[in-house]
Design an enzyme around this catalytic site. Structure first.
Site, PDB file in Angstrom:
ATOM      1  N   ASP A   1      41.337  15.414  85.849  1.00 29.38           N
ATOM      2  CA  ASP A   1      41.123  15.002  87.243  1.00 29.38           C
ATOM      3  C   ASP A   1      41.126  13.488  87.431  1.00 29.38           C
ATOM      4  O   ASP A   1      41.282  12.995  88.531  1.00 29.38           O
ATOM      5  CB  ASP A   1      39.798  15.576  87.780  1.00 29.38           C
ATOM      6  CG  ASP A   1      38.587  15.189  86.939  1.00 29.38           C
ATOM      7  OD1 ASP A   1      38.771  14.460  85.941  1.00 29.38           O
ATOM      8  OD2 ASP A   1      37.468  15.616  87.265  1.00 29.38           O
ATOM      9  N   HIS A   2      40.959  12.740  86.341  1.00 25.55           N
ATOM     10  CA  HIS A   2      40.841  11.279  86.482  1.00 25.55           C
ATOM     11  C   HIS A   2      42.212  10.603  86.529  1.00 25.55           C
ATOM     12  O   HIS A   2      42.567   9.971  87.502  1.00 25.55           O
ATOM     13  CB  HIS A   2      40.026  10.701  85.325  1.00 25.55           C
ATOM     14  CG  HIS A   2      38.547  10.766  85.536  1.00 25.55           C
ATOM     15  ND1 HIS A   2      37.883  11.943  85.765  1.00 25.55           N
ATOM     16  CD2 HIS A   2      37.608   9.796  85.562  1.00 25.55           C
ATOM     17  CE1 HIS A   2      36.599  11.692  85.937  1.00 25.55           C
ATOM     18  NE2 HIS A   2      36.402  10.388  85.811  1.00 25.55           N
TER      19      HIS A   2
ATOM     20  N   ASP B   1      30.757  13.323  81.463  1.00 22.45           N
ATOM     21  CA  ASP B   1      30.903  12.609  82.725  1.00 22.45           C
ATOM     22  C   ASP B   1      29.506  12.512  83.323  1.00 22.45           C
ATOM     23  O   ASP B   1      28.770  13.502  83.367  1.00 22.45           O
ATOM     24  CB  ASP B   1      31.837  13.371  83.676  1.00 22.45           C
ATOM     25  CG  ASP B   1      32.145  12.544  84.904  1.00 22.45           C
ATOM     26  OD1 ASP B   1      33.221  11.934  84.958  1.00 22.45           O
ATOM     27  OD2 ASP B   1      31.274  12.468  85.801  1.00 22.45           O
TER      28      ASP B   1
ATOM     29  N   ARG C   1      29.505   5.449  93.688  1.00 24.92           N
ATOM     30  CA  ARG C   1      29.348   4.138  93.031  1.00 24.92           C
ATOM     31  C   ARG C   1      30.128   3.081  93.786  1.00 24.92           C
ATOM     32  O   ARG C   1      31.242   3.350  94.253  1.00 24.92           O
ATOM     33  CB  ARG C   1      29.860   4.205  91.591  1.00 24.92           C
ATOM     34  CG  ARG C   1      28.992   5.103  90.779  1.00 24.92           C
ATOM     35  CD  ARG C   1      29.145   4.853  89.301  1.00 24.92           C
ATOM     36  NE  ARG C   1      28.037   5.521  88.660  1.00 24.92           N
ATOM     37  CZ  ARG C   1      28.122   6.225  87.549  1.00 24.92           C
ATOM     38  NH1 ARG C   1      29.265   6.299  86.915  1.00 24.92           N
ATOM     39  NH2 ARG C   1      27.061   6.794  87.035  1.00 24.92           N
TER      40      ARG C   1
ATOM     41  N   SER D   1      28.560   4.713  83.971  1.00 20.44           N
ATOM     42  CA  SER D   1      29.190   5.965  83.567  1.00 20.44           C
ATOM     43  C   SER D   1      28.870   6.299  82.114  1.00 20.44           C
ATOM     44  O   SER D   1      28.275   5.519  81.387  1.00 20.44           O
ATOM     45  CB  SER D   1      30.697   5.873  83.746  1.00 20.44           C
ATOM     46  OG  SER D   1      31.246   5.113  82.696  1.00 20.44           O
TER      47      SER D   1
ATOM     48  N   ARG E   1      31.053   6.584  79.952  1.00 18.59           N
ATOM     49  CA  ARG E   1      32.252   6.139  79.230  1.00 18.59           C
ATOM     50  C   ARG E   1      31.924   5.700  77.791  1.00 18.59           C
ATOM     51  O   ARG E   1      31.416   4.605  77.563  1.00 18.59           O
ATOM     52  CB  ARG E   1      32.810   4.950  80.031  1.00 18.59           C
ATOM     53  CG  ARG E   1      34.210   4.557  79.739  1.00 18.59           C
ATOM     54  CD  ARG E   1      34.649   3.508  80.756  1.00 18.59           C
ATOM     55  NE  ARG E   1      34.581   4.028  82.127  1.00 18.59           N
ATOM     56  CZ  ARG E   1      34.552   3.259  83.205  1.00 18.59           C
ATOM     57  NH1 ARG E   1      34.578   1.951  83.099  1.00 18.59           N
ATOM     58  NH2 ARG E   1      34.503   3.805  84.408  1.00 18.59           N
TER      59      ARG E   1
HETATM   60 FE1  F3S Z   1      35.716  11.434  89.464  1.00 15.25          FE
HETATM   61 FE2  F3S Z   1      34.505   9.486  90.724  1.00 15.25          FE
HETATM   62 FE3  F3S Z   1      33.286  11.717  90.300  1.00 15.25          FE
HETATM   63  S1  F3S Z   1      35.793   9.271  88.960  1.00 15.25           S
HETATM   64  S2  F3S Z   1      34.145  12.600  88.473  1.00 15.25           S
HETATM   65  S3  F3S Z   1      35.100  11.437  91.561  1.00 15.25           S
HETATM   66  S4  F3S Z   1      32.406   9.666  90.110  1.00 15.25           S
END
Ligand code: F3S
Length: 640
Positions: free
Chosen positions: A64-65, A119, A379, A534, A536
């Site tokens: 999804d990213h 995540d 964010r 995050s 990450r």
């Molecule tokens: Fe994607 Fe933003 Fe959520 S990168 S998982 S929509 S915080």
């Protein structure tokens, strides 16, 4: 003594430790999720463990990213994720199906289950009563291998909701109000458990928005009871059999209680560049808006977008205000399409984007230079939008849609009647067939890799005495975006650690990577809340590859701290925060690492004879992991 929901779930999944706040507990994990940005590495780590198939009840690999396919890197990663999932017994969600948290809520999350995800917004599933936590990719890889997940036993905060949302106030405003009161550090070591008479009227998507953004409080997770609303949601999703009631005992005791009267809430907005810089929308009246973006894992549900369509219907956004909408899943998109709600969006001038994270991580849709962007996301860190001087404000979908029409901040008192609160249509379409379920016989599945997928390097053990220079000194509230910026170019390198490491701190200090190369080893000096943001793990893996041996800080964010441990970087805490001023970039440090004990202190000396005392909050096991050179080494050696 009665039990909270949190205690009930932890007790049921406890494999080690005692449920005493602050003490380490090991939890059996029922479900995992990974997304492509962090998950490719998690899957490489899972492979490195070498156990073959996942041992959870369910593991899902979402893409999804990085769904934009510019060049071979992202599509190669997607193919790798599809094939490694099939080989390992995991479910695969292809690019464009939706955002991991929205999809997981709709299709897989279960009340009472434990879920960890690579995540930080995995707590979204707390909206349905899952105990859902964001974790480093390696922790997720280990959970997929059937290992326990270790956390300090959290304190439990009861958020007592009274009253009912009225007018333009939305679920988003509940969590913005909490952020206003508690700040981005207010939730560390805590679970926020929602209770009280105000819960009953909140829909599952509203609850999921609130638990999603509990991550911004720094919380371990947030959770709602599983009640009639949960049952309604699960039945609509065709998963009525997954419902179990889950409520706290009437005499449950909590470590803290916070009250929010929903009836008193009005539209709120978080101002640049922190989610806790919250004010009332009306306080900004008159400020011009260049862009509105509706979507992300926080606010992209059917109800968010139906309300958006209702607000925009028959109207037009001004030419100077760009409006982008990213539905959270193809299920949401199908429901909008069936009800004829796509046309009003298009006619209002909105750009309809793919069902993915998109602009949330600067994957397209960046604001103009110094532009004001009102986003429904979670964010608004500086530069995260892809425009370094972009001014990002966070608000609900209803607020963002209404402001998009005005082209400037306006007083909600002038907005007219709010749209009706909606939940789900009578008939909810399924998208279950879009997921790729693993075959029963996996012997013929070949895991396909590309040139950008580079196997993990082995890391050295920690030496008895670390001698290294301070090669970077940074301020308070350094985020993982500061450590490793987001954006298409950089995140495409996520399965290639040598390449992605070249961007570590690149937007904070361009010379850092060069200094690390020159010296081979180094130490980072930071302030409070270092590594917030995050999950990450590349923000730890990258520095480790460059040779960072330790970070010395006033305080650390939870997930980043875990990632530092996992990759063998010493997380050291200044006993006296004033010593931050005593150390400078360029100082030669001598760290007697072999003298460290869990929670004990050591004295670090500098070449010029200064001495500062540092401590740590490491458990015995965590210290052993760091001494082994990281968790993968420790697991292979049978120490963890
Ligand atoms: Fe994607 Fe933003 Fe959520 S990168 S998982 S929509 S915080």
């Amino acid at each position: 003594m009665g039990k909270s929901i949190t205690h009930k779930i932890i007790e049921k999944h406890l494999v080690s430790g005692e449920m005493v706040a602050g003490q380490e507990v090991g939890l059996r994990i029922d479900q995992t999720l990974t997304q492509d940005a962090t998950g490719t590495m998690a899957w490489l780590q899972f492979e490195a463990i070498g156990i073959g198939e996942v041992r959870t009840d369910l593991s899902v690999s979402y893409v999804d990213h990085n769904t934009l396919q510019m060049g071979f890197r992202n599509p190669d990663d997607h193919r790798y994720l599809r094939t490694v999932a099939a080989k390992s017994g995991a479910v695969f969600s292809p690019a464009g199906t939706g955002i991991c948290h929205q999809l997981h809520l709709e299709n897989f999350a279960k009340p009472g289950a434990t879920l960890i995800g690579s995540d930080s917004h995995t707590p979204t599933a707390g909206g349905i009563g899952s105990m859902a936590m964001g974790a480093g990719g390696l922790s997720v890889a280990l959970a997929m291998a059937g290992e326990a997940y270790f956390i300090p036993m959290p304190k439990v905060v009861k958020v007592e909701l009274t009253g009912e949302l009225t007018g333009w106030a939305a679920g988003k405003d509940v969590i913005l109000e909490l952020l206003r009161r508690l700040t981005v550090k207010g939730g560390v070591g805590k679970v926020f458990e929602y209770a009280g008479p105000g819960v009953a009227a909140l829909s599952v998507p509203d609850r999921a928005t609130i638990t999603n953004m509990g991550a911004e409080l720094g919380a371990t997770t947030s959770i709602f009871p599983s009640d009639d609303k949960t049952k309604f949601f699960l039945e609509k999703m065709g998963r009525g059999e997954d419902f179990v009631e889950l409520i706290a005992d009437a005499d449950a005791e909590y470590d803290e209680v916070i009250e929010i009267n929903l009836s008193e809430l009005e539209p709120l907005v978080a101002q640049p560049h922190m989610p806790d810089q919250v004010c009332k929308v009306k306080e900004l009246a008159g400020k011009k808006i260049d862009q509105c973006a509706i979507g992300s894992c926080t606010n992209s549900s059917y109800s968010d977008l139906k309300n958006t369509a209702q607000i925009l219907s028959g109207k037009m956004t001004p030419a100077e205000t760009d409006l982008m909408i990213s539905p959270g899943s193809k299920q949401v998109m199908k429901m909008l399409a069936r009800e004829g709600l796509i046309e009003p969006l298009l006619d209002a001038g909105a750009r309809l984007l793919e069902c993915s994270c998109g602009p949330c991580i600067g994957m397209g849709g960046s604001p103009v230079s110094a532009g004001v962007s009102v986003r429904t996301f979670n964010r608004n860190f500086e530069g995260r939008s892809g425009t370094q001087d972009g001014q990002v404000y966070l608000a609900s979908a209803q607020t963002a849609a209404r402001l998009a029409l005005d082209g400037e901040f306006t007083d909600p008192a002038t907005w007219g009647p709010a749209p009706e609160r909606v939940e789900l249509p009578e008939d909810v379409p399924s998208i279950r067939d879009l997921f790729v379920f693993p075959p029963a016989d996996k012997s013929a599945v070949e895991i396909l890799r590309g040139p950008n997928i580079v196997a993990l390097e082995d890391f050295d053990k920690l030496s008895d005495t670390v001698e290294a220079k301070v090669l970077l000194k940074v301020e308070d509230n350094i985020t993982t975006d500061h450590i490793l910026p987001a954006g298409a170019e950089i995140t495409a390198l996520r399965s290639n650690i040598p390449a992605i490491s070249q961007y570590i701190f690149s937007r904070v200090d361009e010379g850092f990577v060069g200094r690390m190369k020159e010296h081979g080893t180094g130490v980072i000096l930071g302030g409070d809340n270092y590594g917030q943001g995050s999950s990450r793990e590349h923000a730890a893996l990258g520095p480790r590859h460059l040779g960072v041996k330790a970070v010395i800080v006033k305080s650390l964010a939870r997930i980043h701290r875990a990632n530092l441990v996992n990759f063998g970087i010493l997380p050291l805490l200044l006993v006296d925060p004033a010593d931050y001023d005593a150390l400078s970039e360029g100082d030669d440090l001598i760290i007697p690492a072999n003298a460290m004990t869990p929670g004990g202190t050591i004295d670090i000396t500098t070449g010029s004879g200064k001495s500062v005392t540092v401590t740590n909050d490491l458990t015995k096991k965590e210290l052993e992991i760091i001494q082994s050179g990281g968790l993968l080494n420790a697991v292979r050696e049978g120490q963890a």
